[in-house]
Scaffold this motif. Structure first.
Motif, PDB file in Angstrom:
ATOM      1  N   HIS B 216       0.842  -1.200   0.000  1.00  0.00           N
ATOM      2  CA  HIS B 216       0.000   0.000   0.000  1.00  0.00           C
ATOM      3  C   HIS B 216       0.868   1.236   0.000  1.00  0.00           C
ATOM      4  O   HIS B 216       1.950   1.233   0.582  1.00  0.00           O
ATOM      5  CB  HIS B 216      -0.925  -0.008   1.220  1.00  0.00           C
ATOM      6  N   MET B 217       0.375   2.287  -0.651  1.00  0.00           N
ATOM      7  CA  MET B 217       1.212   3.479  -0.713  1.00  0.00           C
ATOM      8  C   MET B 217       0.373   4.703  -1.050  1.00  0.00           C
ATOM      9  O   MET B 217      -0.776   4.615  -1.452  1.00  0.00           O
ATOM     10  CB  MET B 217       2.299   3.287  -1.767  1.00  0.00           C
ATOM     11  N   THR B 218       1.014   5.841  -0.877  1.00  0.00           N
ATOM     12  CA  THR B 218       0.393   7.101  -1.248  1.00  0.00           C
ATOM     13  C   THR B 218       1.486   7.988  -1.826  1.00  0.00           C
ATOM     14  O   THR B 218       2.660   7.826  -1.498  1.00  0.00           O
ATOM     15  CB  THR B 218      -0.288   7.753  -0.023  1.00  0.00           C
ATOM     16  N   ALA B 219       1.089   8.887  -2.700  1.00  0.00           N
ATOM     17  CA  ALA B 219       2.060   9.777  -3.318  1.00  0.00           C
ATOM     18  C   ALA B 219       2.043  11.114  -2.612  1.00  0.00           C
ATOM     19  O   ALA B 219       0.980  11.690  -2.377  1.00  0.00           O
ATOM     20  CB  ALA B 219       1.739   9.961  -4.800  1.00  0.00           C
ATOM     21  N   GLY B 220       3.206  11.599  -2.225  1.00  0.00           N
ATOM     22  CA  GLY B 220       3.318  12.916  -1.604  1.00  0.00           C
ATOM     23  C   GLY B 220       3.295  14.003  -2.663  1.00  0.00           C
ATOM     24  O   GLY B 220       3.366  13.722  -3.860  1.00  0.00           O
ATOM     25  N   PRO B 221       3.193  15.266  -2.213  1.00  0.00           N
ATOM     26  CA  PRO B 221       3.073  16.377  -3.169  1.00  0.00           C
ATOM     27  C   PRO B 221       4.297  16.528  -4.073  1.00  0.00           C
ATOM     28  O   PRO B 221       4.176  16.975  -5.207  1.00  0.00           O
ATOM     29  CB  PRO B 221       2.883  17.603  -2.265  1.00  0.00           C
ATOM     30  N   CYS B 268       1.131  -3.208   7.808  1.00  0.00           N
ATOM     31  CA  CYS B 268       0.524  -1.925   7.456  1.00  0.00           C
ATOM     32  C   CYS B 268      -0.720  -2.174   6.612  1.00  0.00           C
ATOM     33  O   CYS B 268      -0.686  -2.944   5.649  1.00  0.00           O
ATOM     34  CB  CYS B 268       1.505  -1.075   6.651  1.00  0.00           C
ATOM     35  N   GLY B 269      -1.814  -1.531   6.977  1.00  0.00           N
ATOM     36  CA  GLY B 269      -3.071  -1.762   6.271  1.00  0.00           C
ATOM     37  C   GLY B 269      -3.371  -0.729   5.200  1.00  0.00           C
ATOM     38  O   GLY B 269      -3.548  -1.062   4.040  1.00  0.00           O
ATOM     39  N   SER B 270      -3.432   0.550   5.587  1.00  0.00           N
ATOM     40  CA  SER B 270      -3.669   1.635   4.633  1.00  0.00           C
ATOM     41  C   SER B 270      -2.610   2.709   4.824  1.00  0.00           C
ATOM     42  O   SER B 270      -2.156   2.923   5.952  1.00  0.00           O
ATOM     43  CB  SER B 270      -5.040   2.295   4.869  1.00  0.00           C
ATOM     44  N   VAL B 271      -2.250   3.367   3.736  1.00  0.00           N
ATOM     45  CA  VAL B 271      -1.281   4.462   3.785  1.00  0.00           C
ATOM     46  C   VAL B 271      -1.930   5.667   3.109  1.00  0.00           C
ATOM     47  O   VAL B 271      -2.310   5.593   1.944  1.00  0.00           O
ATOM     48  CB  VAL B 271       0.021   4.090   3.040  1.00  0.00           C
ATOM     49  N   VAL B 272      -2.113   6.751   3.868  1.00  0.00           N
ATOM     50  CA  VAL B 272      -2.839   7.913   3.342  1.00  0.00           C
ATOM     51  C   VAL B 272      -2.128   9.205   3.762  1.00  0.00           C
ATOM     52  O   VAL B 272      -1.670   9.329   4.895  1.00  0.00           O
ATOM     53  CB  VAL B 272      -4.305   7.900   3.851  1.00  0.00           C
ATOM     54  N   LEU B 273      -2.067  10.140   2.827  1.00  0.00           N
ATOM     55  CA  LEU B 273      -1.469  11.454   3.085  1.00  0.00           C
ATOM     56  C   LEU B 273      -2.553  12.417   3.552  1.00  0.00           C
ATOM     57  O   LEU B 273      -3.683  12.361   3.073  1.00  0.00           O
ATOM     58  CB  LEU B 273      -0.845  11.972   1.779  1.00  0.00           C
ATOM     59  N   ASP B 274      -2.229  13.305   4.462  1.00  0.00           N
ATOM     60  CA  ASP B 274      -3.239  14.268   4.912  1.00  0.00           C
ATOM     61  C   ASP B 274      -3.427  15.373   3.875  1.00  0.00           C
ATOM     62  O   ASP B 274      -2.715  15.433   2.869  1.00  0.00           O
ATOM     63  CB  ASP B 274      -2.862  14.835   6.293  1.00  0.00           C
ATOM     64  N   SER B 275      -4.409  16.246   4.139  1.00  0.00           N
ATOM     65  CA  SER B 275      -4.764  17.234   3.123  1.00  0.00           C
ATOM     66  C   SER B 275      -3.668  18.274   2.926  1.00  0.00           C
ATOM     67  O   SER B 275      -3.586  18.907   1.883  1.00  0.00           O
ATOM     68  CB  SER B 275      -6.073  17.924   3.516  1.00  0.00           C
ATOM     69  N   SER B 276      -2.800  18.448   3.907  1.00  0.00           N
ATOM     70  CA  SER B 276      -1.736  19.442   3.763  1.00  0.00           C
ATOM     71  C   SER B 276      -0.489  18.851   3.118  1.00  0.00           C
ATOM     72  O   SER B 276       0.457  19.572   2.799  1.00  0.00           O
ATOM     73  CB  SER B 276      -1.368  20.014   5.145  1.00  0.00           C
ATOM     74  N   GLY B 277      -0.482  17.552   2.937  1.00  0.00           N
ATOM     75  CA  GLY B 277       0.684  16.908   2.332  1.00  0.00           C
ATOM     76  C   GLY B 277       1.874  16.821   3.264  1.00  0.00           C
ATOM     77  O   GLY B 277       3.000  16.616   2.816  1.00  0.00           O
ATOM     78  N   THR B 278       1.642  16.947   4.570  1.00  0.00           N
ATOM     79  CA  THR B 278       2.771  16.931   5.498  1.00  0.00           C
ATOM     80  C   THR B 278       2.763  15.738   6.452  1.00  0.00           C
ATOM     81  O   THR B 278       3.754  15.469   7.114  1.00  0.00           O
ATOM     82  CB  THR B 278       2.803  18.216   6.355  1.00  0.00           C
ATOM     83  N   VAL B 279       1.640  15.027   6.537  1.00  0.00           N
ATOM     84  CA  VAL B 279       1.546  13.897   7.464  1.00  0.00           C
ATOM     85  C   VAL B 279       1.075  12.664   6.706  1.00  0.00           C
ATOM     86  O   VAL B 279       0.096  12.718   5.962  1.00  0.00           O
ATOM     87  CB  VAL B 279       0.567  14.189   8.619  1.00  0.00           C
TER      88      VAL B 279
END
Lengths: 357, 364
Positions: B216-221, B268-279
């Motif tokens: 699982h992954m998420t892309a940062g800004p 790790c189950g889910s990987v999510v970036l917050d709306s500000s792209g910092t967490v």
């Protein structure tokens, strides 16, 4: 809106504060399952692997028909003992690919056959170095490779005729490896491996609470039932009724049904090592315990009087019917193990924790 | 905690979400779920508690994705899956049904690039991962496929000008259920593609960490990928579970520190970036916790406990997420730089505690 949320929240909090009517002593249950099922199962495997090492050693020292029969009898004993712990993927067997070094199965692309042929060729040239053997392909280190050497017609003919030293060198390397692994697993379960299971705590890497331990042990019960259904049965008997006996476990040795039955017995053994009495302490009229017990017994009954060989059973319409029935029986049992049993013990269903992706 | 603090918490959550509004007018989420009677569903809800719509699914769902124009929502079956459902993103009205060929199985995730939808799939006879390609302009017709760059592809994410695929490395075959068939030799691969589906980069996990399935992954800004792993080896070992793939650099595993690993419990189950792209938030159903990581430097920030949590979605305010649990409903969780703290457990829409929230949610 806020009021509705508050009401709902209050309900949730109540549910949260009193999650289970279970008064089960989880540390005692964990100890019972380890001492009554896990550790004895590995002790039996260690003994069987030692016997196999002796019998194959004797066969290779003097290849006789009696020696071959004795080696095959020891192999049957090792398969039976392995079936007693094959559903367990926790503890020392997790380390160093031990599980797959004992039993590389299912083997979809014939890695066992290919790697064994290469190993025999090399062993015809020079003795097997135990360290290199241990660090080489897992496919050639365990029971499936030995099965080919003891039951594959070409291998047996060459082994009995003493054609080249390779087969016996590999066979004894395998049995020495199995005896070593069996000994390590039994010794670790008799000693240091018990600690995280019996004394979980915040500082432990593996388990923080007794509940997590129970969760994994109960998980092994459900996973064992699923393994029997999906691998031991599902690979040879498709949902549409098609049979594929060539995919069966231990089909060369003709021990597929023995292994299936012994795996079922292992699930019953796990259940009766303490889960049954734990359920009796709960105030539910013993209904769940009886349900699981009767499902286990019914599943075992379906495999009785069918001999050791799965291939023969698959060739018989009545046998097929019984195996199809067994498969649906196991689905019911899996539901009880994954859902009701967890719920009754206050473990939570573990919708995500135990069945994630 | 008493009723008043809960009320305050619930109110704060409502205020917080209303005040946010960085993105769409009313933020919402869709999460796969299981109803109390065991039926599979996907539920869309507002961040302040209202149910938008409920979809009945033919089989257990997994991930979902919103089309770039935000008109369509695609919900994927859990692996080994056969179908994905395309619905109207605002109403849930059914639009199309995607079905994979007989020799493919969906792996539960999809993403858009170059105007096409890409789905992660298993070519189980070929023992390789594939990306199915579907054309939204032609009623989601299947228009092609390409190898995914590894075995066991799982999550796929859009990178703006391309795609990233987490190939977990684990071989499965429908004739063996969900059993893992290659643990001793598994090798995860992060594969990058351009917007047409042509491979541009392939990064293998190092052999000493080959049993950490990167799923699982998420892309940062800035194009960094944050990747969460699931360890398939000796669980007594302490191995790093979180990795970062820089836009140009290599795969870096964050140090295997004791505190976060205790909460993640090898999974790790889910990987999510917050709306500000910092967490970055990473959930662990096995650890019963959401962990938080600084998306700039990778520092571990702390965790919030929530039993059986997996699904995560970013709320409009920085550092805030909605989390779904299998047994404890939905919960808003938040982190500030000083101290991660839970905000409130708030049932949303259908009585939250009775719904078992499944692995993933998507922001609408």
């Amino acid at each position: 809106m806020v009021r509705r949320v508050a009401v709902l929240l209050a309900g949730m909090l109540l549910a949260w504060a009193a999650p289970a009517r279970a008064q089960v002593d989880l540390p005692a249950l964990n100890a019972a399952l380890i001492d009554g099922h896990v550790a004895p199962g590995y002790a039996r495997f260690a003994t069987a692997a030692d016997g196999l090492d002796d019998a194959v050693g004797a066969l290779c020292a003097a290849p006789t028909e009696a020696g071959l029969a004795a080696a095959r009898a020891a192999f049957r004993g090792a398969v039976a003992a392995w079936s007693g712990v094959q559903h367990l993927r926790l503890g020392p067997v997790e380390a160093d690919n031990r599980y797959h070094r004992i039993d590389h199965w299912p083997d979809r692309k014939n890695a066992v056959g290919r790697h064994l042929a290469r190993a025999v060729d090399q062993a015809d040239q020079a003795p097997v170095d135990p360290d290199r053997f241990r660090q080489g392909s897992v496919a050639v280190q365990g029971l499936p490779a030995l099965e080919r050497l003891l039951y594959g017609p070409d291998h047996v003919a060459a082994l009995m005729a003493g054609t080249g030293p390779g087969r016996c060198r590999v066979a004894t390397a395998i049995t020495a490896n199995l005896a070593a692994l069996g000994g390590q697993l039994a010794a670790e379960w008799a000693g240091p491996a018990r600690r995280p299971f019996l004394h979980p705590g915040p500082g432990e890497a593996l388990y923080r609470t007794p509940k997590e331990v129970t969760g994994d042990l109960v998980g092994a019960f459900g996973a064992g039932v699923e393994m029997i259904r999906d691998l031991k049965l599902g690979r040879v008997l498709a949902a549409d009724g098609a049979t594929r006996p060539q995919r069966g476990e231990w089909r060369r040795a003709g021990l597929g049904l023995l292994a299936l039955r012994d795996s079922l017995k292992a699930q019953a053994d796990l259940f009766h090592a303490g889960l049954d009495t734990a359920l009796e302490t709960l105030d539910d009229d013993g209904a769940l315990g009886e349900a699981i017990q009767s499902e286990l017994a019914a599943a075992l009954r379906l495999t009785e009087d069918l001999g050791d060989d799965l291939t023969a059973v698959l060739a018989d319409p009545d046998g097929q019917r019984r195996l199809a029935l067994l498969s649906s029986q196991l689905s019911g049992l899996k539901e009880l193990a994954a859902g009701d049993l967890r719920g009754a013990l206050g473990l939570g269903i573990g919708f995500n924790a135990f069945d994630g992706d | 905690m008493n009723r008043r603090t809960f009320l305050a918490g619930a109110g704060a959550l409502a205020l917080m979400t209303k005040a946010g509004g960085a993105r769409a007018a009313t933020p919402g989420f869709l999460c796969t779920a299981q109803r109390p009677d065991g039926r599979a569903a996907a539920l869309a809800f507002d961040a302040d508690g209202g149910l938008r719509f409920a979809l009945d699914l033919p089989a257990r769902g997994h991930g979902a994705v919103v089309s770039p124009d935000r008109r369509h929502l695609v919900v994927f079956a859990r692996r080994p899956g056969l179908e994905a459902l395309v619905v109207d993103a605002a109403t849930g009205a059914p639009r199309h049904r995607l079905r994979v060929p007989d020799d493919r199985r969906l792996c539960g995730h999809g993403a858009y690039a170059g105007g096409r939808l890409f789905t992660t799939e298993n070519d189980f006879e070929g023992e390789r991962g594939m990306l199915g390609i579907w054309d939204p302009a032609r009623n989601f017709e299947r228009v092609g496929e390409v190898p995914s760059g590894g075995i066991g592809p799982h999550e796929i994410v859009s990178l703006g000008d391309g795609l990233a695929v987490a190939n977990g490395g684990i071989l499965t075959h429908p004739d063996s259920g969900r059993q893992k068939l290659n643990l001793p030799t598994m090798r995860p691969v992060i594969a990058l593609f351009d917007a047409t589906g042509a491979p541009t980069r392939r990064v293998e996990a190092p052999w000493d960490l080959h049993q950490v399935s990167l799923r699982h992954m998420t892309a940062g800004p800035n194009g960094d990928l944050w990747i969460g792993g699931q360890f398939q080896g000796d669980r007594r070992r302490r191995v790093p579970l979180v990795a970062r793939l820089g836009a140009g650099g290599g795969l870096t595993y964050l140090p295997a520190a004791e505190a976060p690993l205790r909460h993640l419990r090898q999974y790790c189950g889910s990987v999510v970036l917050d709306s500000s792209g910092t967490v970055v938030a990473i959930s662990s159903p096995r650890g019963g916790a959401v962990t938080f990581w600084d998306a700039r430097g990778g520092a571990y920030m702390g965790s919030v406990d929530l039993p059986d949590v997996c699904a995560l979605g970013a709320l409009p305010q920085a550092g805030r997420f909605v989390a779904g649990s299998g047994g404890a409903g939905l919960c808003a969780v938040a982190v500030d730089a000083a101290r991660p703290r839970p905000l409130a457990r708030q049932p949303m829409g259908l009585s939250g505690a009775e719904i078992a929230w499944d692995n993933h949610m998507v922001a609408l």
